[in-house]
Scaffold this motif. Sequence first.
Motif, PDB file in Angstrom:
ATOM      1  N   TRP B 157     159.439  44.913  38.036  1.00 12.40           N
ATOM      2  CA  TRP B 157     159.447  45.254  36.609  1.00 12.40           C
ATOM      3  C   TRP B 157     159.563  46.754  36.434  1.00 12.40           C
ATOM      4  O   TRP B 157     160.336  47.242  35.605  1.00 12.40           O
ATOM      5  CB  TRP B 157     158.160  44.739  35.963  1.00 12.40           C
ATOM      6  N   MET B 158     158.796  47.497  37.253  1.00 12.13           N
ATOM      7  CA  MET B 158     158.814  48.954  37.143  1.00 12.13           C
ATOM      8  C   MET B 158     160.204  49.496  37.466  1.00 12.13           C
ATOM      9  O   MET B 158     160.733  50.364  36.768  1.00 12.13           O
ATOM     10  CB  MET B 158     157.788  49.557  38.087  1.00 12.13           C
ATOM     11  N   LEU B 159     160.781  48.958  38.538  1.00 13.84           N
ATOM     12  CA  LEU B 159     162.122  49.370  38.945  1.00 13.84           C
ATOM     13  C   LEU B 159     163.091  49.201  37.778  1.00 13.84           C
ATOM     14  O   LEU B 159     163.887  50.093  37.460  1.00 13.84           O
ATOM     15  CB  LEU B 159     162.565  48.473  40.097  1.00 13.84           C
ATOM     16  N   ALA B 160     163.015  48.037  37.125  1.00 15.78           N
ATOM     17  CA  ALA B 160     163.942  47.739  36.036  1.00 15.78           C
ATOM     18  C   ALA B 160     163.759  48.715  34.887  1.00 15.78           C
ATOM     19  O   ALA B 160     164.739  49.233  34.343  1.00 15.78           O
ATOM     20  CB  ALA B 160     163.741  46.309  35.561  1.00 15.78           C
ATOM     21  N   ILE B 161     162.506  48.986  34.503  1.00 17.39           N
ATOM     22  CA  ILE B 161     162.299  49.823  33.314  1.00 17.39           C
ATOM     23  C   ILE B 161     162.697  51.274  33.613  1.00 17.39           C
ATOM     24  O   ILE B 161     163.301  51.946  32.780  1.00 17.39           O
ATOM     25  CB  ILE B 161     160.866  49.712  32.744  1.00 17.39           C
ATOM     26  N   VAL B 162     162.409  51.751  34.847  1.00 19.21           N
ATOM     27  CA  VAL B 162     162.791  53.128  35.179  1.00 19.21           C
ATOM     28  C   VAL B 162     164.318  53.245  35.203  1.00 19.21           C
ATOM     29  O   VAL B 162     164.889  54.203  34.670  1.00 19.21           O
ATOM     30  CB  VAL B 162     162.168  53.558  36.518  1.00 19.21           C
ATOM     31  N   ALA B 163     164.992  52.234  35.768  1.00 22.33           N
ATOM     32  CA  ALA B 163     166.445  52.269  35.816  1.00 22.33           C
ATOM     33  C   ALA B 163     167.035  52.294  34.407  1.00 22.33           C
ATOM     34  O   ALA B 163     167.922  53.091  34.092  1.00 22.33           O
ATOM     35  CB  ALA B 163     166.975  51.060  36.584  1.00 22.33           C
ATOM     36  N   LEU B 164     166.504  51.427  33.533  1.00 21.62           N
ATOM     37  CA  LEU B 164     167.042  51.383  32.170  1.00 21.62           C
ATOM     38  C   LEU B 164     166.806  52.706  31.452  1.00 21.62           C
ATOM     39  O   LEU B 164     167.688  53.211  30.753  1.00 21.62           O
ATOM     40  CB  LEU B 164     166.421  50.234  31.382  1.00 21.62           C
ATOM     41  N   ALA B 165     165.600  53.287  31.668  1.00 26.29           N
ATOM     42  CA  ALA B 165     165.293  54.553  31.009  1.00 26.29           C
ATOM     43  C   ALA B 165     166.260  55.636  31.478  1.00 26.29           C
ATOM     44  O   ALA B 165     166.719  56.456  30.678  1.00 26.29           O
ATOM     45  CB  ALA B 165     163.853  54.967  31.288  1.00 26.29           C
ATOM     46  N   GLY B 166     166.586  55.624  32.786  1.00 26.42           N
ATOM     47  CA  GLY B 166     167.538  56.591  33.310  1.00 26.42           C
ATOM     48  C   GLY B 166     168.883  56.468  32.622  1.00 26.42           C
ATOM     49  O   GLY B 166     169.472  57.459  32.186  1.00 26.42           O
ATOM     50  N   VAL B 167     169.348  55.222  32.478  1.00 29.42           N
ATOM     51  CA  VAL B 167     170.642  55.018  31.824  1.00 29.42           C
ATOM     52  C   VAL B 167     170.578  55.452  30.365  1.00 29.42           C
ATOM     53  O   VAL B 167     171.488  56.108  29.849  1.00 29.42           O
ATOM     54  CB  VAL B 167     171.076  53.544  31.939  1.00 29.42           C
ATOM     55  N   ARG B 168     169.461  55.111  29.698  1.00 23.97           N
ATOM     56  CA  ARG B 168     169.375  55.430  28.258  1.00 23.97           C
ATOM     57  C   ARG B 168     169.315  56.925  28.012  1.00 23.97           C
ATOM     58  O   ARG B 168     169.788  57.407  26.981  1.00 23.97           O
ATOM     59  CB  ARG B 168     168.163  54.747  27.635  1.00 23.97           C
ATOM     60  N   GLU B 169     168.701  57.672  28.951  1.00 23.53           N
ATOM     61  CA  GLU B 169     168.684  59.130  28.784  1.00 23.53           C
ATOM     62  C   GLU B 169     170.105  59.679  28.770  1.00 23.53           C
ATOM     63  O   GLU B 169     170.433  60.577  28.004  1.00 23.53           O
ATOM     64  CB  GLU B 169     167.874  59.785  29.906  1.00 23.53           C
ATOM     65  N   LYS B 170     170.951  59.103  29.621  1.00 22.68           N
ATOM     66  CA  LYS B 170     172.345  59.563  29.677  1.00 22.68           C
ATOM     67  C   LYS B 170     173.134  59.090  28.455  1.00 22.68           C
ATOM     68  O   LYS B 170     174.122  59.722  28.068  1.00 22.68           O
ATOM     69  CB  LYS B 170     173.024  59.040  30.946  1.00 22.68           C
ATOM     70  N   LYS B 172     172.604  59.317  25.485  1.00 24.83           N
ATOM     71  CA  LYS B 172     172.597  60.286  24.393  1.00 24.83           C
ATOM     72  C   LYS B 172     173.933  61.000  24.280  1.00 24.83           C
ATOM     73  O   LYS B 172     174.341  61.400  23.213  1.00 24.83           O
ATOM     74  CB  LYS B 172     171.503  61.322  24.643  1.00 24.83           C
ATOM     75  N   TYR B 173     174.600  61.175  25.433  1.00 29.43           N
ATOM     76  CA  TYR B 173     175.825  61.968  25.429  1.00 29.43           C
ATOM     77  C   TYR B 173     177.063  61.150  25.130  1.00 29.43           C
ATOM     78  O   TYR B 173     178.160  61.673  25.097  1.00 29.43           O
ATOM     79  CB  TYR B 173     175.980  62.683  26.778  1.00 29.43           C
ATOM     80  N   SER B 174     176.910  59.837  24.949  1.00 28.73           N
ATOM     81  CA  SER B 174     178.122  59.057  24.722  1.00 28.73           C
ATOM     82  C   SER B 174     178.251  58.687  23.247  1.00 28.73           C
ATOM     83  O   SER B 174     177.269  58.605  22.519  1.00 28.73           O
ATOM     84  CB  SER B 174     178.124  57.798  25.596  1.00 28.73           C
TER      85      SER B 174
END
Lengths: 221, 205
Positions: B157-170, B172-174
């Motif tokens: 679960w942690m892996l999934a949420i950290v991965a999604l957060a990483g993608v969502r931070e990026k 912002k630029y799209s």
Amino acid sequence: MSEVAELVKEEKKAEPLFSKKNRKLISNPLDSDNPITVQVLGICSALAVTTQMVPALFMAGSLLFVTVFSNLFISLMRNTIPSRIRIIVQLAVVSLWVIMVDQLLKAYAYDVWKQLSVFVGLIITNCIVMGRLEAFAMGNKPWPSLLDGLGNGLGYGLILLLVAFFRELLGGGALFGFKVFEAIGIKYQGNGLMLLPAGACIIVGIIIWVQRSLNGYREAH
Amino acid sequence: MDLINLGIRSIFIDNMIFAYFLGMCSFLAISKKVKTAFGLGMAVVFVLGVTVPLNWLIQEYVLNPGALAWLGADFSSIDLGFLQFIVFISVIAAVVQLTEMAIEKFSPALYGTLGIFLPLIAVNCSILGGALFMVGKNPPFNLAQATVYGLSSGIGWMLAIVALAGVREKMKYSNVPAPLRGLGITFILVGLMSLGFLSFLGFSL
């Protein structure tokens, strides 16, 4: 309890049973304040039980039952619940209703109960139920709370059935188990992606897109 | 070996998010920043790792048909299975409350990062879901398996949420179409990530 009953009576005197405000409590969650697409509550089950229409329908019914009655009961007890332990009191009330739904489904709709597996139990932690208890029932009178539960249960069911409609139609070429495409004489190869978790996410994303294009709701980054 | 296999399976193949969609509400709500996502993820790992074995003990010694036999012969015919939901959720709520108090007392720094997320976890479906899945396993788990299952489901679960957060931070630029912004695109993202996780399906130790 008599005190509460009086409150209800006053409420009825003050405004008609289905006043404009009360009607809004039901109609808002169907669109502009939808629990799934706007409030982002209760996503888990919306994605997990929607591969076919039948389990989705039963799930929507069960959740409706639980939200309506737990909203009503928490609202009746709202003045006696100490705020420090309110979460556990709410959980106890909700699980009472969920146990009832679970036993009923087990007795009268065993096949569907098997198919829904843990997701009936997970209604306890369904954020719609808890969210509405916290946000509405703890601060409102019983009758509006009941309507609020009804509205949110219906709003949830609406999205659930919509997602299940597309997933069963595109994934298996059927609706309620009835082979639609075969019936009208088209050979249809089911799209396996729709039956996977990924398909559900993408469908919900598209539903949100369409809904927001229509009602103009925008989200800042 | 069995335990490692079970651990890998529950992290990647039976991932709580991508295979079962459990704990989606907080998954979507708290995945805007990697740092907070990591904090919540740690809290989930901890709570799952404690409550799953605890609920296993309760199921084994209290709730199963005939489980109360250790109290004496009179109790051996009792089946408390129907109380499962209410007992499990009370255990979870109690553990969460206790953890919160303990962390607040002994490690104020950790409390600062985890504190606000802990109450949220009591109603995170992945916790109750983990306990209910654990009971439904066939053949039944033993205590060690239950512990490993709880911990590794949490890690997944942690892996999934950290991965999604990483993608969502990026994200912002799209330039996403306005009505799709926020929740809509996040759902589609989760769908695509879930497709990616499907590639672990043929994976076994």
